[in-house]
Design a protein around this motif. Structure first.
Motif, PDB file in Angstrom:
ATOM      1  N   CYS A  10       0.832  -1.200   0.000  1.00 10.71           N
ATOM      2  CA  CYS A  10       0.000   0.000   0.000  1.00 10.71           C
ATOM      3  C   CYS A  10       0.865   1.248   0.000  1.00 10.71           C
ATOM      4  O   CYS A  10       1.803   1.372   0.788  1.00 10.71           O
ATOM      5  CB  CYS A  10      -0.903  -0.018   1.236  1.00 10.71           C
ATOM      6  N   CYS A  16      -8.867   3.081  -2.985  1.00 10.44           N
ATOM      7  CA  CYS A  16      -9.778   2.063  -2.469  1.00 10.44           C
ATOM      8  C   CYS A  16     -10.886   2.700  -1.623  1.00 10.44           C
ATOM      9  O   CYS A  16     -12.031   2.273  -1.691  1.00 10.44           O
ATOM     10  CB  CYS A  16      -9.013   1.032  -1.650  1.00 10.44           C
ATOM     11  N   CYS A  55      -6.176   0.302  -7.350  1.00 10.52           N
ATOM     12  CA  CYS A  55      -5.077   0.392  -6.375  1.00 10.52           C
ATOM     13  C   CYS A  55      -3.724   0.387  -7.082  1.00 10.52           C
ATOM     14  O   CYS A  55      -3.357  -0.587  -7.736  1.00 10.52           O
ATOM     15  CB  CYS A  55      -5.155  -0.797  -5.414  1.00 10.52           C
TER      16      CYS A  55
HETATM   17  S1  SF4 Z   1      -5.730   2.092  -3.156  1.00 11.66           S
HETATM   18 FE1  SF4 Z   1      -5.884   1.637  -0.984  1.00 11.66          FE
HETATM   19  S2  SF4 Z   1      -4.676  -0.244  -0.687  1.00 11.66           S
HETATM   20 FE2  SF4 Z   1      -4.122   0.610  -2.673  1.00 11.66          FE
HETATM   21  S3  SF4 Z   1      -2.342   1.849  -2.278  1.00 11.66           S
HETATM   22 FE3  SF4 Z   1      -4.111   3.203  -2.137  1.00 11.66          FE
HETATM   23  S4  SF4 Z   1      -4.698   3.216   0.041  1.00 11.66           S
HETATM   24 FE4  SF4 Z   1      -3.332   1.477  -0.320  1.00 11.66          FE
END
Ligand code: SF4
Length: 65
Positions: A10, A16, A55
């Motif tokens: 992450c 997300c 993500c």
């Molecule tokens: S989308 Fe969510 S899980 Fe993926 S990098 Fe960003 S914060 Fe992290």
């Protein structure tokens, strides 16, 4: 449906949370993802799949079991 997260991947981008705010949150300190619901209802499959696709760290895995 089951969600697996790899916190090490992450990067805190928050995509997300934007896609599925009932399932994902971010830590206040560093923005790293927090899983609110590891077994979301099937009705949320669309938004969860979107979150996984968006993500940038590929930290989200969606299992069907
Ligand atoms: S989308 Fe969510 S899980 Fe993926 S990098 Fe960003 S914060 Fe992290």
């Amino acid at each position: 449906m089951r969600i697996l997260l790899d916190e090490d991947k992450c990067v805190g981008a928050g995509q997300c949370v934007l896609a599925a705010g009932e399932v994902f949150d971010q830590r206040d300190e560093d923005g790293i993802v927090v899983l609110l619901d590891g077994h979301p209802d099937e009705a949320r499959r669309g938004e969860v799949e979107t979150a996984a696709q968006l993500c940038p760290g590929q930290a989200i895995e969606v299992r069907t079991d």
